[in-house]
Structure formats: C-alpha cells, structure tokens
Design a protein around this motif. Structure first.
Motif, short mmCIF file in Angstrom:
data_model
loop_
_atom_site.label_atom_id
_atom_site.label_comp_id
_atom_site.label_asym_id
_atom_site.label_seq_id
_atom_site.Cartn_x
_atom_site.Cartn_y
_atom_site.Cartn_z
N GLY A 42 0.47 -1.17 0.26
CA GLY A 42 -0.13 -0.02 0.00
C GLY A 42 0.60 1.74 0.15
N ALA A 43 1.93 1.11 1.02
CA ALA A 43 2.84 2.28 0.79
C ALA A 43 3.50 2.53 -0.67
N GLU A 44 3.58 1.72 -0.83
CA GLU A 44 4.88 1.32 -2.41
C GLU A 44 3.86 2.19 -3.57
N ILE A 45 2.22 1.61 -3.17
CA ILE A 45 1.14 2.51 -4.66
C ILE A 45 0.88 3.89 -4.82
N LEU A 46 0.68 4.41 -2.30
CA LEU A 46 0.86 6.05 -2.29
C LEU A 46 2.15 6.42 -2.86
N LEU A 47 3.23 5.69 -2.83
CA LEU A 47 4.54 6.57 -3.53
C LEU A 47 4.18 6.91 -4.67
N SER A 48 3.80 5.62 -5.86
CA SER A 48 3.81 5.40 -7.08
C SER A 48 2.60 6.34 -7.52
N LEU A 49 1.73 7.33 -6.76
CA LEU A 49 0.98 7.75 -7.35
C LEU A 49 0.90 9.57 -6.95
N TYR A 50 1.82 9.41 -6.18
CA TYR A 50 2.42 10.69 -5.36
C TYR A 50 3.89 10.49 -6.66
N ASP A 51 4.06 9.90 -6.63
CA ASP A 51 5.03 10.87 -8.10
C ASP A 51 4.27 10.90 -9.28
N ILE A 52 3.30 10.06 -9.57
CA ILE A 52 2.77 10.52 -11.05
C ILE A 52 2.16 11.52 -11.03
N VAL A 53 0.90 12.21 -9.71
CA VAL A 53 0.39 13.04 -9.54
C VAL A 53 2.00 15.06 -8.98
N GLN A 54 2.85 13.91 -9.58
CA GLN A 54 3.80 15.40 -9.31
C GLN A 54 4.62 15.50 -10.79
N ARG A 55 4.73 14.58 -11.76
CA ARG A 55 4.94 14.53 -13.27
C ARG A 55 4.05 15.21 -13.41
#
Length: 92
Positions: free
Chosen positions: A79-92
């Motif tokens: 779950g933490a990895e998914i959240l970090l991935s989503l955060y990274d996608i949103v930042q781009r």
C-alpha cells in the motif's frame, strides 16, 4: 527424561544382574509392584503426552500470529509503495 530411563521405570529394561540371577529378578518384580512403577509410568507418560500436545498447539497459535503479522506488514508495504507511486505520478 531419556527413553532408557522411561524403559527402566516401565520395567521393560532390566539390568544384566537381574537376568543372571533369578533372586534379583524376583526382587526387581517385587519392588516394581511395591512402588507401582507401571501405574506411575503410565501416569507420567499420559502427562508428558498431554504437555507435548499443548506445546504443539501453542506453537501453532504463535506461528499463525506471526504469519498474520507478516501478511499485514506486506500488505502495508505494498500500500505504501502504491501511494508513493501515485504521489510520483501526480507530481509529474
């Protein structure tokens, strides 16, 4: 308690002296009956098996708790990895 000790208490194992001289064998049998070694051995055997069964049961419970904890930890990390991935996608 070792297996040899249990065999001695149960009367399965007699020393060589008891086998060589019948008088010692008779004394051995008398003392075994007098001290109720057969009954005591049966009681001890029952108690040891009971304790062994309970220990195995408790080991299974502890193993299941540990497995559950590890499974939830893995779920949290995914779950933490998914959240970090989503955060990274949103930042781009």
């Amino acid at each position: 308690m070792s297996l040899l000790t249990l065999k001695i208490l149960n009367g399965v194992y007699r020393s060589d002296i008891a086998w060589k001289d019948a008088k010692y064998g008779q004394i051995w049998e008398y003392l075994r009956d007098e001290f109720e070694l057969t009954q005591r051995f049966a009681s001890l055997d029952f108690k040891l098996k009971f304790v062994e069964h309970n220990i195995r049961f408790l080991q299974e419970i502890l193993q299941n708790r540990k497995s559950d904890f590890l499974e939830w930890l893995i779920i949290a990390l995914i779950g933490a990895e998914i959240l970090l991935s989503l955060y990274d996608i949103v930042q781009r």
